[in-house]
Design an enzyme around this catalytic site. Structure first.
Site, PDB file in Angstrom:
ATOM      1  N   THR A  41       0.900  -1.154   0.000  1.00  0.00           N
ATOM      2  CA  THR A  41       0.000   0.000   0.000  1.00  0.00           C
ATOM      3  C   THR A  41       0.935   1.198   0.000  1.00  0.00           C
ATOM      4  O   THR A  41       1.530   1.527   1.030  1.00  0.00           O
ATOM      5  CB  THR A  41      -0.924  -0.006   1.234  1.00  0.00           C
ATOM      6  N   PRO A  42       1.147   1.842  -1.146  1.00  0.00           N
ATOM      7  CA  PRO A  42       2.278   2.757  -1.351  1.00  0.00           C
ATOM      8  C   PRO A  42       2.145   4.146  -0.706  1.00  0.00           C
ATOM      9  O   PRO A  42       2.005   5.153  -1.392  1.00  0.00           O
ATOM     10  CB  PRO A  42       2.369   2.853  -2.874  1.00  0.00           C
ATOM     11  N   CYS A  43       2.245   4.182   0.619  1.00  0.00           N
ATOM     12  CA  CYS A  43       2.178   5.461   1.318  1.00  0.00           C
ATOM     13  C   CYS A  43       3.370   6.353   0.984  1.00  0.00           C
ATOM     14  O   CYS A  43       3.282   7.579   1.118  1.00  0.00           O
ATOM     15  CB  CYS A  43       2.069   5.235   2.822  1.00  0.00           C
ATOM     16  N   HIS A  44       4.454   5.781   0.496  1.00  0.00           N
ATOM     17  CA  HIS A  44       5.623   6.575   0.120  1.00  0.00           C
ATOM     18  C   HIS A  44       5.344   7.488  -1.081  1.00  0.00           C
ATOM     19  O   HIS A  44       6.083   8.430  -1.317  1.00  0.00           O
ATOM     20  CB  HIS A  44       6.820   5.663  -0.184  1.00  0.00           C
TER      21      HIS A  44
END
Length: 161
Positions: A118-121
């Protein structure tokens, strides 16, 4: 039955939790764990290894993070950000159906239990700064992941959407 897999990655030791059906969390951690290299965590470890080697830009392993309905909506919005692209916290809030909740969305992003999958970056403040990254390694890890994806962020307001 709970499962756990470990991947030694360029950003640290990733510990992947879940069961046969889905991943529940991905953490950067040196904590000891009981390994069972099977089920969804093992699939996620293989997909993450491909991601770090440049062979994968999306993930197909099922996720089942635990959170509030608002957090789950934000985390779903994060998974809609394309590889190599970024969004602001305000854009994520709007994508989650809460256009006036950018700060709350930021808090939910910071509590994302499934790093990278889950690409929070890929989320940056509207100011154009790199912003905070709550995982161990902080902004250094966030910058590494954006560079790996070719997101084009180099500080200031120079990211590519």
């Amino acid at each position: 039955m709970p499962r756990c897999a470990v991947l030694l990655s360029p950003i640290g030791r990733l510990v992947i939790f879940g069961d046969d059906a889905a991943v529940t969390a991905v953490q950067i951690s040196d904590a000891p764990v009981s390994l069972c290299d099977c089920g969804a965590p093992a699939t996620a470890a293989r997909q993450l290894a491909d991601y770090f080697s440049g062979k994968r830009s999306d993930f197909t392993v099922p996720l089942r993070p635990q959170g509030t309905p608002f957090q789950l909506a934000v985390w779903q919005a994060l998974r809609e950000i394309p590889y190599g692209k970024t969004r602001t916290y305000g854009e994520i809030a709007a994508m989650a159906g809460f256009p006036r909740a950018a700060r709350a969305a930021g808090s939910a992003v910071g509590k994302n239990p499934c790093l990278i999958l889950t690409p929070c970056h890929r989320v940056l403040p509207a100011s154009g700064q790199l912003g905070h990254f709550s995982a161990p390694g902080g902004s250094r890890v966030k910058q590494f992941l954006l560079d790996l994806e070719g997101a084009g962020y180099r500080g200031g307001k120079t990211w590519v959407k």
